[in-house]
Enzyme design. Structure first.
Site, mmCIF file in Angstrom:
data_model
loop_
_atom_site.group_PDB
_atom_site.id
_atom_site.type_symbol
_atom_site.label_atom_id
_atom_site.label_comp_id
_atom_site.label_asym_id
_atom_site.label_seq_id
_atom_site.Cartn_x
_atom_site.Cartn_y
_atom_site.Cartn_z
ATOM 1 N N ARG A 26 1.092 -1.158 -0.274
ATOM 2 C CA ARG A 26 0.210 -0.449 -0.073
ATOM 3 C C ARG A 26 0.859 1.472 0.090
ATOM 4 N NH1 ARG A 26 -5.580 -0.489 1.042
ATOM 5 N NH2 ARG A 26 -6.083 -1.944 0.700
ATOM 6 N N ARG A 30 -2.522 6.475 -0.417
ATOM 7 C CA ARG A 30 -2.579 6.336 0.714
ATOM 8 C C ARG A 30 -2.341 8.079 1.573
ATOM 9 N NH1 ARG A 30 -3.761 0.944 4.059
ATOM 10 N NH2 ARG A 30 -6.279 1.098 3.437
ATOM 11 N N ARG A 39 -5.934 12.660 -7.255
ATOM 12 C CA ARG A 39 -7.203 11.280 -7.263
ATOM 13 C C ARG A 39 -7.830 12.243 -7.202
ATOM 14 N NH1 ARG A 39 -8.771 6.767 -5.566
ATOM 15 N NH2 ARG A 39 -10.713 7.744 -5.286
ATOM 16 N N ASP A 75 -6.655 -2.983 -7.813
ATOM 17 C CA ASP A 75 -6.784 -2.860 -6.270
ATOM 18 C C ASP A 75 -7.297 -4.748 -7.073
ATOM 19 O OD1 ASP A 75 -8.291 -2.146 -4.053
ATOM 20 O OD2 ASP A 75 -10.342 -3.446 -4.999
ATOM 21 N N TYR A 150 -15.524 -11.395 -0.022
ATOM 22 C CA TYR A 150 -15.961 -10.210 -0.459
ATOM 23 C C TYR A 150 -17.208 -10.268 -0.903
ATOM 24 C CZ TYR A 150 -11.566 -6.742 1.275
ATOM 25 O OH TYR A 150 -11.224 -6.461 2.199
#
Ligand code: CP3
Length: 337
Positions: A26, A30, A39, A75, A150
């Site tokens: 990551r 972030r 973004r 992702d 998920y």
């Protein structure tokens, strides 16, 4: 040994290295202000589909920290969406699935991934390899269990109750689901390898929720079918809370076993003989004074030296509030230690 072999790849193969290679799970996104700026106003999944943004976000931590590897900005749910699953990534929450998968009919509605549907990833990989020089590019995917979690829960889950209930109560549905997910994951990773990534990481982030027996019976064969299909590049296999699963996860076909901060790397190395290890500084340590960070990082290096190869990393992803300057200083320390 070829002098031009990237340091991370040498460590993955257990060869001699000029310094311990380091990157951070990551690291893209972030904690970086330049990421948040880029973004602004663009959805997560939309940004993953734009090769120009993927390239720039992937390169940001390389420029800033001088890490030995870039991880492709994407992702684990990107290939699912590309295969037609109706889902979104909700800021601050994570992946949310419109129609959770609970029955054989739900499983049968999941289509295979056509490589053309993730051509944007291949384009970004090719562009990145023109820029990266000696920095390795790591491609990645989610492992069948973590993806299934998920899909079955419909979103993030603490106890994975519905997932385990399906796994234990309807094994035929479970295996059919994992077979389809393994197929999607293989295709997604194959596209990345063919486009030129140097290594891949299979994230089975939530596998640590399982007992070893359940992991071996219901999960390992599916992860193995993914990892065994990619023999050309080093394969890193990672999960959180997997102390009791490390041997099984390495048997699934990994060259490098990722370890969270709960298991010292010398102990982990004893559980995966002959394999390189990756990890495992507690991401929360980065919030302590620098002296503590340095002491803990040196401990991780000393313990990692007991394995045939060591790639320095955190024990899980960079926490969003992390001071990026501490990451830069940590890279300098690892390179000169
Ligand atoms: O730097 C990198 O690691 C590259 C990019 C990357 C992302 N997700 C970008 C992302 C990688 C490797 C992942 C993997 C991923 N995604 C995993 C496995 C790794 C792990 O942490 O265990 C998992 C479980 C996911 C699913 C996922 N996606 C979650 C749980 C979340 C939300 C969590 C959060 O912190 O917001 C996402 C969203 C996500 N993936 C973001 C990013 C940068 C945040 C997007 C946003 O909301 O703007």
């Amino acid at each position: 040994m070829d002098d031009t072999t990237k340091v991370l790849l040498r460590a993955a193969r257990g060869e001699a290295v000029p310094h311990t290679p380091v990157w951070f799970m990551r690291q893209a996104g972030r904690s970086l202000p330049e990421y948040r700026e880029l973004r602004a106003g663009i959805g997560m999944l939309e940004s993953c589909r734009r090769p120009d943004l993927v390239t720039e976000i992937t390169l940001q931590p390389v420029r800033r920290h001088g890490v030995d590897a870039a991880i492709l900005f994407s992702d684990i749910v990107v290939p699912l969406q590309a295969a037609g699953v109706d889902l979104d990534i909700v800021a601050g929450t994570g992946p949310v699935v419109a129609h959770p998968v609970r029955t054989m009919a739900d499983v049968e509605a999941i289509r295979p991934l056509e490589p053309e549907a993730v051509e944007f990833v291949a384009e970004a990989v090719r562009g990145l390899q023109r820029e990266l020089g000696q920095t390795a590019l790591i491609g990645f995917a989610g492992a069948p269990f973590t993806l299934a979690s998920y899909l079955v829960e419909g979103g993030p889950s603490k106890h994975h109750v519905l997932t385990k209930a399906l796994m234990l109560g309807a094994p035929d549905v479970w295996h059919a689901l994992c077979t389809r997910l393994a197929d999607i994951t293989r295709t997604f990773l194959r596209v990345q390898v063919d486009a030129g990534v140097d290594a891949i990481q299979l994230f089975d982030s939530w596998a640590g929720a399982l007992s070893e027996a359940d992991y071996r019976r219901s999960v390992l064969p599916h992860s193995a079918s993914v990892l065994r299909s990619l023999p050309e590049v080093p394969r890193i296999h990672f999960g959180v809370g997997t102390a009791e699963l490390l041997a099984a996860m390495s048997e699934a076909g990994a060259d490098v076993v990722g370890v969270d901060w709960r298991t010292p790397l010398d102990v982990a190395a004893g559980r995966v003989p002959g394999k390189a290890v990756q990890g495992n500084l507690d991401p929360a340590v980065l919030f302590a004074p620098w002296e503590v960070v340095e002491q803990e990082a040196r401990r991780v290096l000393a313990e990692g030296a007991k394995a045939p190869g060591h790639i320095f990393n955190l024990g899980h992803g960079v926490l969003p509030e992390t001071d990026p300057d501490v990451l830069t200083r940590l890279v300098e320390l690892i390179h000169t230690a």
